[in-house]
Scaffold this motif. Structure first.
Motif, mmCIF file in Angstrom:
data_model
loop_
_atom_site.group_PDB
_atom_site.id
_atom_site.type_symbol
_atom_site.label_atom_id
_atom_site.label_comp_id
_atom_site.label_asym_id
_atom_site.label_seq_id
_atom_site.Cartn_x
_atom_site.Cartn_y
_atom_site.Cartn_z
ATOM 1 N N ARG A 30 -44.455 -8.022 -11.661
ATOM 2 C CA ARG A 30 -44.087 -7.275 -10.459
ATOM 3 C C ARG A 30 -44.687 -7.879 -9.194
ATOM 4 O O ARG A 30 -44.012 -7.984 -8.174
ATOM 5 C CB ARG A 30 -44.522 -5.815 -10.624
ATOM 6 N N ASP A 34 -42.335 -9.246 -6.185
ATOM 7 C CA ASP A 34 -42.384 -8.660 -4.847
ATOM 8 C C ASP A 34 -42.765 -9.691 -3.787
ATOM 9 O O ASP A 34 -42.250 -9.670 -2.674
ATOM 10 C CB ASP A 34 -43.374 -7.496 -4.814
ATOM 11 N N SER A 35 -43.686 -10.583 -4.124
ATOM 12 C CA SER A 35 -44.119 -11.598 -3.172
ATOM 13 C C SER A 35 -42.977 -12.525 -2.793
ATOM 14 O O SER A 35 -42.763 -12.821 -1.614
ATOM 15 C CB SER A 35 -45.277 -12.404 -3.759
ATOM 16 N N SER A 51 -33.758 -3.454 -3.729
ATOM 17 C CA SER A 51 -34.787 -3.647 -4.745
ATOM 18 C C SER A 51 -34.714 -2.537 -5.792
ATOM 19 O O SER A 51 -34.570 -1.362 -5.449
ATOM 20 C CB SER A 51 -36.173 -3.658 -4.086
ATOM 21 N N ASP A 53 -36.537 -0.845 -9.359
ATOM 22 C CA ASP A 53 -37.747 -0.738 -10.174
ATOM 23 C C ASP A 53 -37.544 0.424 -11.141
ATOM 24 O O ASP A 53 -36.579 1.193 -11.026
ATOM 25 C CB ASP A 53 -38.964 -0.508 -9.276
ATOM 26 N N SER A 119 -33.262 -7.598 -5.773
ATOM 27 C CA SER A 119 -34.421 -7.803 -6.635
ATOM 28 C C SER A 119 -34.299 -6.875 -7.839
ATOM 29 O O SER A 119 -34.334 -5.650 -7.701
ATOM 30 C CB SER A 119 -35.710 -7.516 -5.852
#
Length: 259
Positions: A30, A34-35, A51, A53, A119
């Motif tokens: 993760r 995210d980076s 994004s 999750d 993402s």
């Protein structure tokens, strides 16, 4: 942080004749995911970022919620306003839930941006999602415009070696056995599959003075980068520093699915 610039073409209100480009970003960690997502989003004012999750939910039928966050392009009046929605996993699997939701997002927001960075949740492979989105284009779900998807994978060299040789279950969310969300695939197998399917592999360099003990080979080089290159698919581009890569480097037709 300096990125190549990605200039968005003129948007047409009805989407007619426009070209929609989608970057599907995957990862098995993760923090690395995210980076890289933040770095790519920062490289383009005209990109819409979506994004996904997951999180545990004991009240959900399958024990999972899918969390989606949409951040509008920086060149719009509503820029920076992240809209987050959570819903129980209500499809046959996580991949199907995400691909159907992403398709709905693309169809709804296709006139707001020419480039989308999507993402995906930790461990979710992008190939089925790309195929689904390309099918939507072929069936005219995105109007008279065209569309293409490219798959990119985020790999942090700090955590690669440990995860690549890990045969334990993949942790989708959480921090330990008590609050973690797991699936049956081994972490190492997922890392390999995500790298192999990607057209672009974006490496996050080791943080600190140099490689950790296990990273350095006899020549003083990083053996992890060599392993990654051996796993990557034929024709894939391995970028040694993800922070020097912009979305404009990823959406070229030569590396896109469905061009």
């Amino acid at each position: 942080m300096i990125h190549p610039s990605l200039h968005s073409p003129d948007r047409r209100p009805d989407g007619e004749g426009s070209s929609l480009r989608v970057v599907l970003l995957t990862g098995a960690d993760r923090l690395s995911l995210d980076s890289v997502a933040f770095s790519l989003a920062d490289s383009s004012d005209g990109a819409c970022v979506v994004s996904y999750d997951v999180r545990a939910d004991d009240d959900a039928p399958q024990g999972l919620d899918v969390v989606r966050t949409i951040t509008m392009p920086a060149d719009r009046e509503d820029a920076g306003r992240a809209r987050t929605e959570s819903r129980p996993l209500d499809d046959c699997c996580l991949t199907c839930c995400v691909k159907h939701n992403a398709g709905h997002v693309m169809e709804t927001l296709k006139t707001t941006a020419s480039v989308f960075l999507v993402s995906l949740p930790v461990g979710v492979e992008a190939t089925p999602v790309a195929q689904y989105l390309n099918d939507m284009v072929a069936l005219g779900q995105w109007g008279d415009g065209t569309g293409s998807c490219v798959i990119a994978n985020a790999v942090g060299l700090d955590e690669f070696e440990e995860r690549f040789f890990d045969d334990d279950r993949l942790m989708l969310a959480g921090s330990d056995e008590d609050d973690g969300v797991f699936e049956d695939r081994s972490t190492g197998a997922v890392v390999s599959r995500l790298i192999h399917e990607a057209a672009h592999v974006l490496e996050l360099p080791v943080i600190g003075v140099g490689c950790l003990a296990g990273h350095v080979d006899l020549d003083g080089g990083c053996s992890c980068s060599r392993i990654i290159r051996s796993i990557a698919g034929r024709g894939a581009v391995v970028h040694e520093d993800a922070h020097t890569v912009g979305l404009g480097d990823l959406v070229t037709c030569g590396q896109a699915v469905g061009c």
